[in-house]
Structures are given as structure tokens and as C-alpha cells.
Design a protein around this motif. Structure first.
Motif, mmCIF file in Angstrom:
data_model
loop_
_atom_site.group_PDB
_atom_site.id
_atom_site.type_symbol
_atom_site.label_atom_id
_atom_site.label_comp_id
_atom_site.label_asym_id
_atom_site.label_seq_id
_atom_site.Cartn_x
_atom_site.Cartn_y
_atom_site.Cartn_z
ATOM 1 N N THR A 8 -32.755 48.246 -48.710
ATOM 2 C CA THR A 8 -33.837 49.179 -49.016
ATOM 3 C C THR A 8 -34.953 48.941 -48.763
ATOM 4 N N PRO A 9 -36.106 49.890 -48.825
ATOM 5 C CA PRO A 9 -37.425 49.822 -48.084
ATOM 6 C C PRO A 9 -38.187 48.444 -48.474
ATOM 7 N N GLY A 10 -37.907 48.097 -49.743
ATOM 8 C CA GLY A 10 -38.535 46.781 -50.399
ATOM 9 C C GLY A 10 -38.140 45.498 -49.922
ATOM 10 N N ALA A 11 -36.793 45.588 -49.087
ATOM 11 C CA ALA A 11 -36.222 44.343 -48.575
ATOM 12 C C ALA A 11 -36.900 43.690 -47.367
ATOM 13 N N GLY A 12 -37.877 44.608 -46.745
ATOM 14 C CA GLY A 12 -38.218 43.769 -45.661
ATOM 15 C C GLY A 12 -37.712 44.436 -44.336
ATOM 16 N N GLY A 13 -37.701 43.786 -43.203
ATOM 17 C CA GLY A 13 -36.930 43.985 -41.974
ATOM 18 C C GLY A 13 -35.322 43.916 -42.254
ATOM 19 N N LEU A 14 -34.676 44.771 -41.402
ATOM 20 C CA LEU A 14 -33.208 44.819 -41.504
ATOM 21 C C LEU A 14 -32.587 43.629 -41.386
ATOM 22 N N LEU A 15 -33.066 42.908 -40.185
ATOM 23 C CA LEU A 15 -32.353 41.560 -39.764
ATOM 24 C C LEU A 15 -32.535 40.332 -40.863
ATOM 25 N N ASP A 16 -33.917 40.485 -41.471
ATOM 26 C CA ASP A 16 -34.227 39.323 -42.374
ATOM 27 C C ASP A 16 -33.417 39.658 -43.814
ATOM 28 N N ALA A 17 -33.151 41.099 -44.183
ATOM 29 C CA ALA A 17 -32.719 41.491 -45.091
ATOM 30 C C ALA A 17 -31.277 41.217 -45.258
ATOM 31 N N ALA A 18 -30.675 41.341 -44.172
ATOM 32 C CA ALA A 18 -29.124 41.038 -44.115
ATOM 33 C C ALA A 18 -28.856 39.570 -44.071
ATOM 34 N N ASP A 19 -29.722 38.927 -43.329
ATOM 35 C CA ASP A 19 -29.585 37.537 -43.369
ATOM 36 C C ASP A 19 -29.685 36.900 -44.865
ATOM 37 N N ARG A 20 -30.603 37.275 -45.521
ATOM 38 C CA ARG A 20 -30.621 37.036 -46.967
ATOM 39 C C ARG A 20 -29.204 37.300 -47.625
ATOM 40 N N ARG A 21 -28.683 38.125 -47.512
ATOM 41 C CA ARG A 21 -27.420 38.634 -48.084
ATOM 42 C C ARG A 21 -25.889 38.053 -47.349
ATOM 43 N N GLY A 22 -26.242 37.423 -46.333
ATOM 44 C CA GLY A 22 -25.181 36.697 -45.707
ATOM 45 C C GLY A 22 -24.495 37.637 -44.942
ATOM 46 N N VAL A 23 -25.083 38.859 -44.461
ATOM 47 C CA VAL A 23 -24.422 39.955 -43.417
ATOM 48 C C VAL A 23 -25.119 39.422 -42.206
ATOM 49 N N ARG A 24 -23.784 39.297 -41.261
ATOM 50 C CA ARG A 24 -24.332 38.806 -39.749
ATOM 51 C C ARG A 24 -24.468 40.118 -39.019
ATOM 52 N N LEU A 25 -25.734 40.297 -38.530
ATOM 53 C CA LEU A 25 -26.027 41.413 -37.536
ATOM 54 C C LEU A 25 -26.120 40.680 -36.243
#
Length: 77
Positions: A8-25
Motif C-alpha cells: 500500500t502507499p504507506g509501505a514505502g518503495g515496492l522493493l523495500d516493502a516486499a523485502d520487509r514481507r519476505g517477498v523476493r523481487l
């Protein structure tokens, strides 16, 4: 199939947000592979914080261009 966590918009950049959730991009920017992080937007919209000229349904998730979600997004890898 399990649905990935929403970014979501409050989560920061997509790569950082994905990293925080354990999603590998893909993120080759860390080793100089520019645009290796390009993904297709299946749903939603993003803003690139620096200049990005590309397909309207694509985004760069890296730190160099930093795509920030404007809405909830789904990415197609």
C-alpha cells in the motif's frame, strides 16, 4: 494459491516493502543490472520518484527509480 501481501502507499518503495514481507523481487540494481527489476503491473498504479520512461503497465521496483504504490498493486513477475 496463496495471495501475496498487499503493498500500500504507506509501505514505502515496492522493493523495500516486499523485502520487509519476505517477498523476493528481481533487484539487479545492487550489482549494476539496470532495469532487471522491471515488472508488469497486473492491477493498481505506481509513481516513479525519478524519471522513468517506459510502458504504462510496467514499473521498476529498484531503489534507483523507486516506484511507490499509489493504490494497492498486484505485480506479474
Amino acid at each position: 494459491m496463496q495471495r501475496p501481501p498487499a503493498l500500500t502507499p504507506g509501505a514505502g518503495g515496492l522493493l523495500d516493502a516486499a523485502d520487509r514481507r519476505g517477498v523476493r523481487l528481481p533487484s539487479g540494481y545492487r550489482v549494476g543490472q539496470c532495469e532487471s527489476c522491471a515488472l508488469t503491473l497486473a492491477r493498481g498504479s505506481v509513481a516513479h520518484l525519478t524519471g522513468y520512461v517506459g510502458d504504462a503497465d510496467a514499473c521498476l521496483t529498484c531503489q534507483g527509480v523507486q516506484a511507490v504504490p499509489l493504490t494497492d498493486v498486484s505485480l506479474r513477475a
